[in-house]
Design an enzyme around this catalytic site. Structure first.
Site, PDB file in Angstrom:
ATOM      1  N   SER A 135       0.802  -1.230   0.000  1.00  0.00           N
ATOM      2  CA  SER A 135       0.000   0.000   0.000  1.00  0.00           C
ATOM      3  C   SER A 135       0.829   1.272   0.000  1.00  0.00           C
ATOM      4  O   SER A 135       0.326   2.334  -0.356  1.00  0.00           O
ATOM      5  CB  SER A 135      -0.942   0.013   1.206  1.00  0.00           C
ATOM      6  OG  SER A 135      -0.207  -0.008   2.419  1.00  0.00           O
ATOM      7  N   ASP A 151      -4.123   8.000   8.068  1.00  0.00           N
ATOM      8  CA  ASP A 151      -5.270   7.192   8.506  1.00  0.00           C
ATOM      9  C   ASP A 151      -4.938   6.189   9.597  1.00  0.00           C
ATOM     10  O   ASP A 151      -5.705   5.270   9.867  1.00  0.00           O
ATOM     11  CB  ASP A 151      -5.868   6.456   7.310  1.00  0.00           C
ATOM     12  CG  ASP A 151      -4.868   5.523   6.636  1.00  0.00           C
ATOM     13  OD1 ASP A 151      -3.716   5.430   7.108  1.00  0.00           O
ATOM     14  OD2 ASP A 151      -5.237   4.887   5.623  1.00  0.00           O
ATOM     15  N   HIS A 208      -1.009   4.774   7.152  1.00  0.00           N
ATOM     16  CA  HIS A 208      -0.240   5.371   6.066  1.00  0.00           C
ATOM     17  C   HIS A 208       0.045   6.847   6.317  1.00  0.00           C
ATOM     18  O   HIS A 208      -0.677   7.510   7.055  1.00  0.00           O
ATOM     19  CB  HIS A 208      -1.016   5.223   4.750  1.00  0.00           C
ATOM     20  CG  HIS A 208      -1.495   3.831   4.494  1.00  0.00           C
ATOM     21  ND1 HIS A 208      -2.773   3.415   4.816  1.00  0.00           N
ATOM     22  CD2 HIS A 208      -0.862   2.752   3.977  1.00  0.00           C
ATOM     23  CE1 HIS A 208      -2.917   2.138   4.500  1.00  0.00           C
ATOM     24  NE2 HIS A 208      -1.772   1.715   3.998  1.00  0.00           N
TER      25      HIS A 208
END
Length: 370
Positions: A37, A334, A337
């Site tokens: 991610s 969040d 990240h």
């Protein structure tokens, strides 16, 4: 009239020649990325699309853009610094789409190790289905669109940069809810082996310039801080990060660097660059104000969430979660990240020094401040 036409042709040819010459001066004509991610530009969103009103991508793209941040990622800043377009996600490619300038195989939640590794240990890691081996399979499928034959591929990869990660963070994340730091160290040799095997395969395919990043200081990560939630003062360093978890990542990075040295020794014709993500990110938590971020008590708070010590009582984009007033002042987006501002600072440390060893080729463009 004929003279005017001839003049126009000469001018046009000169323009084309200058453009081609200009492009040929760029250090890389292609950038290819593998990972999770931290660098996924849309692969996981292909399978699990963001809601139309999701706050992800809101700062830069003004809409969800397949990225787990409010804006651009490290890989986005890198490709733009080298004059290349944002990398298209492999799963979003259309038939016949031009990929000569790069493609992204990273998948959010992906691991270095195969899903079977976690299944045998009773760990449920669904996104491990998109581990490095899966991403390598995708690369093999698309390689004929990049080059054909040994000579053609040698010329193609001579002007290409391939990033193998960051990867391995989710392998470690699988253990964190169990709060077993010792087990993290036990996983390290397996993770490092998966990364080196992948790298060796890419080298055998003709790749001659690669980046292998280390891992972030997870002891400073908002999700980890919130999950461990220790009330023991001695568990934290002077900056508020968890000592043992950062020590585990230091151990991981040291083992990875040793493996990279072995790869360099076996492949002297290949340039293998190590990205020191740990130090590039760690400095932000040590001196947040110096880099434009909020200091204590807000240093570790997520920008998008709802309440609690770290603003993580609600998942970003769901329930009553809200976005902070100034994402640019937050390192974490969040809980898991970084914000675009956080990623920008890390990217600057990699491209402008001193966190890439050896340094990358000098990019023709500076990373923008906004």
């Amino acid at each position: 009239m004929k003279g005017l036409i001839l003049f126009s042709i000469i001018v046009a040819c000169g323009f084309v020649e200058n453009v081609v010459s200009y492009n040929n001066q760029f250090p890389y004509r292609t950038i290819i990325n593998f990972g999770d991610s931290l660098s996924d530009t849309g692969n996981s969103a292909h399978n699990e699309p963001f809601k139309a009103d999701s706050p992800y991508g809101s700062t830069y793209f003004k809409h969800p853009a397949g990225r787990m941040s409010n804006g651009r990622l490290i890989i986005d800043f890198i490709v733009k610094a080298y004059g290349l377009p944002f990398l298209p996600a492999y799963l979003n490619l259309t038939k016949g789409q031009h990929v000569k300038q790069g493609v992204n195989f990273a998948y959010s939640g992906a691991t270095a190790l195969d899903k079977s590794f976690f299944d045998k240990r009773g760990l449920n890691v669904p996104a491990a289905a998109y581990a490095l081996n899966t991403q390598l399979d995708w690369f093999h499928k698309i390689k004929p669109s990049l080059c054909t034959g040994k000579e053609d591929c040698a010329n193609f990869f001579k002007n290409s940069l391939v990033l193998v990660g960051e990867i391995g963070g989710n392998d470690i994340n699988a253990i964190i809810p169990h709060k077993n730091v010792t087990e993290i160290r036990e996983f390290v040799p397996y993770i490092v082996k998966a990364i080196t095997n992948m790298t060796s395969t890419l080298i055998s395919e003709g790749v001659v310039e690669l980046v292998i990043p280390g891992n972030f200081p997870i002891g400073c990560n908002t999700y980890v801080l919130n999950t461990v939630n220790s009330d023991r003062k001695e568990d934290y360093d002077e900056f508020g990060c968890l000592r043992n978890y950062n020590a585990a990542i230091k151990y991981y990075n040291d083992q990875l660097k040793t493996a990279i040295d072995e790869l360099r020794h076996k492949n002297p014709h290949v340039n293998i660059i190590y990205f020191n993500y740990y130090s590039a990110a760690r400095r932000l938590f040590e001196k947040p104000e110096q880099y434009g971020f909020k200091g204590k008590p807000d240093t570790f708070k997520a920008c998008c969430g709802k309440g609690g010590r770290y603003n993580l009582n609600e998942v970003c984009g769901f329930g009553d979660s809200v976005i902070c007033d100034a994402p640019v002042k937050h390192i974490n987006w969040d809980g898991f990240h970084f914000t675009e501002a956080g990623y920008r600072s890390v990217a600057q440390g990699l491209l402008e020094g001193p966190y890439a060893t050896p340094p990358l080729k000098t990019p023709p463009f500076k990373i923008p401040k906004e």
